[in-house]
Write an enzyme that holds these catalytic residues in place. Structure first.
Site, PDB file in Angstrom:
ATOM      1  N   ASP A  16      18.570  30.217  23.881  1.00 16.97           N
ATOM      2  CA  ASP A  16      19.257  30.396  25.158  1.00 16.97           C
ATOM      3  C   ASP A  16      20.650  29.791  25.047  1.00 16.97           C
ATOM      4  OD1 ASP A  16      19.152  27.501  26.147  1.00 16.97           O
ATOM      5  OD2 ASP A  16      17.024  27.918  25.866  1.00 16.97           O
ATOM      6  N   ASP A  56      11.467  23.730  21.278  1.00 16.31           N
ATOM      7  CA  ASP A  56      11.998  24.699  22.233  1.00 16.31           C
ATOM      8  C   ASP A  56      12.206  24.039  23.596  1.00 16.31           C
ATOM      9  OD1 ASP A  56      12.890  27.081  23.213  1.00 16.31           O
ATOM     10  OD2 ASP A  56      10.915  28.028  23.343  1.00 16.31           O
ATOM     11  N   ILE A  57      13.393  24.214  24.163  1.00 18.60           N
ATOM     12  CA  ILE A  57      13.722  23.647  25.468  1.00 18.60           C
ATOM     13  C   ILE A  57      13.681  24.775  26.491  1.00 18.60           C
ATOM     14  CG2 ILE A  57      15.352  22.245  26.765  1.00 18.60           C
ATOM     15  CD1 ILE A  57      14.251  20.974  24.142  1.00 18.60           C
ATOM     16  N   SER A  96      29.222  15.183  22.897  1.00 16.25           N
ATOM     17  CA  SER A  96      29.758  14.316  21.847  1.00 16.25           C
ATOM     18  C   SER A  96      28.680  13.405  21.277  1.00 16.25           C
ATOM     19  CB  SER A  96      30.895  13.452  22.385  1.00 16.25           C
ATOM     20  OG  SER A  96      32.082  14.175  22.483  1.00 16.25           O
ATOM     21  N   ASP A 149      30.368   8.265  18.134  1.00 14.97           N
ATOM     22  CA  ASP A 149      30.133   9.120  16.968  1.00 14.97           C
ATOM     23  C   ASP A 149      29.726   8.322  15.744  1.00 14.97           C
ATOM     24  OD1 ASP A 149      30.894  11.197  18.585  1.00 14.97           O
ATOM     25  OD2 ASP A 149      32.814  11.573  17.598  1.00 14.97           O
ATOM     26  N   GLY A 185      12.532  30.357  23.449  1.00 19.43           N
ATOM     27  CA  GLY A 185      13.371  30.928  22.405  1.00 19.43           C
ATOM     28  C   GLY A 185      14.818  30.497  22.566  1.00 19.43           C
ATOM     29  N   GLU A 206      34.720   7.610  22.298  1.00 16.93           N
ATOM     30  CA  GLU A 206      34.315   8.749  21.463  1.00 16.93           C
ATOM     31  C   GLU A 206      34.049   8.311  20.036  1.00 16.93           C
ATOM     32  OE1 GLU A 206      32.985  11.937  20.727  1.00 16.93           O
ATOM     33  OE2 GLU A 206      34.455  12.630  22.183  1.00 16.93           O
TER      34      GLU A 206
END
EC number: 3.4.14.10
Length: 623
Positions: free
Chosen positions: A603, A582-583, A537, A305, A601, A301
């Site tokens: 979601d 937009d996905i 993450s 990061d 839009g 992690e």
């Protein structure tokens, strides 16, 4: 007048409780049902040390909310006029009579000023006491509780009381009823099943056409391995170099002995960011936190990061905050470590800093329903203080789709924790689902409608689709949703077929995530080896990196940092949708369901989409 009010308060307290404070009649402050998934083992050792955190009311918090709303609203004339640390602390300071009456109660138990510590605003009092004294003070009994699935154990109680005359002067005391197991979003870091050595990319394979990308193209290899270059291309950030001297900073939080390895960072830089070689980040240790540099102790992690957040933003100064606390309690050890919630340790620390990083990314959380509402409220009030000071806070949205954060549908526990065991989608904490502030009251938990953290969901591949584990949904705690996201969320709900998942989620709750970013197949270096890794993450530090670049662009032009982002995000999305990619393909299954679908839009899988840095920079440097 102030001295008169204090005198009156003290006089009234004497009438209400004409005996030593410790012997006053007590009132039940908080109770929770026996937590689902936990087993009570036996009474806690009398000499086990607990650091009680006592929250005093913040009578002027509504004024701070007003400031936060105004300085975060891009349509307000005060946009960007963030408050100073001292101004914020003055607005959250408790009344003097609250401080005095709580001091009097503590003194009646032999606890004096030299025995305790306070937050800078004096709205928190911290004191370390043995279980036996905590039980006497709170008229309760602490037990060792074991978490059935993990075997972890903590010292908690299911109810506690305080003297009646202090009911209006103490908002909460923890650790008491909080059964959270804060962790790296359960399994938010996901190792790829693909061996990196087996990847074979045809060097002659043509780039992928992506109109919104830098130059309209993304390397074909980005469908197999995500690198810094992939992110720069995909999010239209190629060619922008942030300043190292304009005061901009970016921070990464680390918990639970997740160590960010500097040797791994150098391997990463050599592979993906050679101009950053031999540079590093600042490490700040909080509450006994460590950052051991033995390669075998490197944390997936922490490495993920720091490598991507700092790699994207080089040469912007970066800070890794390593916070200790909340190790697994060992029931058979007579002198166990403190088992407090580590996130509040970090929050208390960062609020004391004069110049915290303007952008901070966090990838740790737990189930919403394990966190008492009173505690959630106070954590969010801490977030609000940072937002008012110009800090942008990003949180990954989780890796369980609409489930409880567990990416394995077979082990997800999608049930309420209130004794009813009703099947329910399970949001996470701390996330924006809890932190609501603004001009209208939320009667359910007396929070407001403007929240000060940003939730980041996940995508995969090029062109981008929603990644299946992207956490998202609607809060069961914060009702109603935020005014600036109402239009976007209503559009989604209006298109949802009637009866879909009826009873499994709260359509009136605060909706998450707000945005998204790539979240899988990230190439990092861990313990000296190149691996592929993923999870939201990865999305949170990636989006945070883009935010930090935007802050750099603004600061270099003499503009203030962005601060709390969400009013701005939804305003830009409404006015210039192309500022976000937009996905519209993918879903986030969980709890035995396909979850929600990514649609045109906003979601509850990918939010308003992924960032187009170039367009956002043009908009935000003209604001």
């Amino acid at each position: 007048m102030r001295s008169l009010s204090i005198w009156l308060a003290l006089s009234l307290s004497a009438i209400v409780c004409a005996v030593p404070a410790k012997d006053c009649a007590h009132k039940l402050k908080e109770t929770v049902p026996p937590p689902r998934g936990w087993t009570k083992l036996r009474p806690a050792p009398a000499d086990h040390t607990i650091e009680l955190r006592i929250a005093l009311p913040q009578p002027n918090f509504s004024v701070l909310e007003k400031h936060l709303y105004e300085v975060s609203d891009p349509f307000h004339e005060r946009y960007g006029e963030h408050l100073s640390k001292e101004e914020v602390e003055a607005l959250v300071a408790p009344h003097d009579e609250s401080i005095h009456l709580v001091n009097e109660w503590l003194a009646s138990h032999g606890i004096y000023e030299d025995d305790l510590s306070r937050s800078p605003a004096k709205d928190w009092v911290m004191v370390k006491v043995p279980v036996s004294l905590a039980e006497e003070m709170l008229k309760t009994e602490y037990h060792i509780w074991s978490h059935d699935a993990s075997g972890n154990a903590i010292v908690r109680t299911t109810s506690y009381s305080i003297p009646e005359h202090l009911d209006e002067h103490i908002e909460l005391v923890q650790p008491t009823t909080m059964f959270s197991r804060m962790k790296s979003l359960k399994s938010t870091v996901r190792f790829s099943d693909v061996e990196i050595s087996s990847l074979a990319v045809n060097a002659d394979q043509p780039p992928i056409s992506v109109p919104s990308a830098s130059g309209g193209k993304v390397d074909a290899s980005c469908n197999e391995t995500i690198t810094i270059t992939c992110i720069q291309q995909l999010y239209n950030a190629v060619g922008f170099t942030p300043s190292a001297k304009n005061g901009n900073q970016i921070g990464i939080t680390g918990y639970l002995e997740q160590f960010a390895n500097i040797a791994d960072l150098q391997e990463f830089y050599a592979d993906q960011r050679p101009d950053a070689l031999n540079s590093t980040f600042k490490t700040i240790l909080i509450n006994g936190g460590l950052n051991n540099q033995t390669l075998s102790e490197a944390g997936a992690e922490a490495d993920l990061d720091t490598q991507f957040a700092f790699g994207l933003t080089f040469p912007t100064p970066g800070t890794f905050f390593s916070t200790g606390g909340s190790p697994p309690f060992k029931p058979d050890v007579l002198t166990p470590d403190n088992s407090n919630e580590p996130y509040t340790e970090w929050l208390n620390f960062i609020l004391k800093q004069e110049n915290p990083p303007q952008t901070i990314s966090t990838s740790y959380a737990d189930d919403e329903q394990t966190v008492p509402v009173s505690f959630a409220k106070r954590v969010c009030e801490g977030f609000a203080q940072l937002g008012a000071r110009g800090v942008s806070l990003m949180f990954s949205s989780g890796d369980g789709g609409v489930g409880d954060g567990d990416p394995d549908p077979a082990t997800q526990e999608c049930f309420t924790n209130d004794g009813r065991n009703v099947t329910r989608f399970v949001p996470l904490f701390p996330l924006p689902a809890h932190c609501e502030y603004g001009p209208k009251a939320n009667q359910y938990i007396d929070l407001k409608l403007l929240h000060s953290v940003t939730g980041v969901g996940g995508t995969i591949h090029v062109p981008e689709t929603a990644v299946f584990f992207s956490g998202g949904g609607f809060s069961d705690v914060v009702i109603p949703s935020s005014p600036y996201q109402n239009s976007a969320v209503s559009t989604f709900l209006d298109q949802l077929p009637a009866g879909t998942y009826e009873g499994l989620f709260n359509p009136n709750g605060r909706a998450i995530p707000d945005v998204s970013a790539q979240a899988d197949l990230f190439k990092i270096f861990l313990s000296g080896e190149a691996i592929l890794i993923g999870g939201t993450s990865a999305a949170a530090p990636t989006f945070s990196g883009i935010v930090s670049l935007l802050n750099s662009a603004r600061l270099s032009q003499g503009l203030p940092p962005l601060g709390f982002l969400n009013p701005l995000i939804y305003a830009i999305h409404a006015a210039t949708p192309s500022a976000f990619n937009d996905i519209t393909v993918g879903n986030n299954p969980g709890c035995g369901t396909p979850g929600f679908n990514a649609t045109k839009g906003w979601d509850p899988v990918t939010g308003v989409g992924t960032p187009n840095f170039g367009k956002l920079k043009d908009i935000l440097t003209a604001l």
